[in-house]
Design an enzyme around this catalytic site. Structure first.
Site: not given
Length: 165
Positions: A80, A104, A107
């Site tokens: 990402e 996560c 990101c």
């Protein structure tokens, strides 16, 4: 002659690009890809999990256990983040990001800061981890929507045989 009926929808197409991007990852255990799309369904960024530019894949560890510096975790950029950094130089406000894994918390910070308004993911296998919980908390507070892709197909096969074109 009528048009072909068995074509893929937009979600399948863009998730397919994310999954194809993941095939570039050198990570032996987890290959993740991401694809950013604007409001006109144009791809404006793509990425996969890997080391930063200039860091040789052979000079860094790819393990998952041990001392932090003996693992991949402090070195690998997630798909990402790479998709955001690899964008074609445009404002990402209002864009969507397709990603194989739910992002996560780190990101998600980048997704929020970049102005991306929707996350479409394939797997949320880490949903019970602190990182995923924090990610959802931030996305919710920032007004970034997220949804699991609902494909109508299970698999796409690509052929590099020129006779198939």
């Amino acid at each position: 002659m009528n048009k072909r009926n068995n074509y893929i929808n937009w979600d399948e197409y863009f998730m397919g690009v994310a999954l194809l991007s993941a095939k570039r990852s050198k990570d032996p255990s987890t290959q993740v890809g991401a694809c950013i799309v604007n409001k006109k369904n144009k791809i404006v960024g793509a990425g996969y999990n890997g080391l930063p530019i200039g860091c040789d894949d052979n000079d860094f560890p790819w393990g998952k256990q041990g001392n932090a510096l003996q693992t991949k975790y402090p070195f690998v950029c997630h798909a990402e983040l790479n998709a955001i950094l690899n964008n074609i130089g445009m404002d990402l406000h209002g864009c969507r990001i397709y990603t194989a894994l739910f992002p996560c918390n780190e990101c998600s910070k980048a997704i929020i800061q970049s102005g991306i308004s929707e996350v479409i993911y394939l797997s949320d296998k880490y949903a019970t981890t602190d990182s995923a919980i924090a990610s959802k908390m931030m996305l919710d507070k920032a007004g970034v929507t997220y949804r699991k892709v609902e494909p109508t197909i299970q698999k796409i096969e690509l052929s590099f045989n020129e006779a198939d074109v």
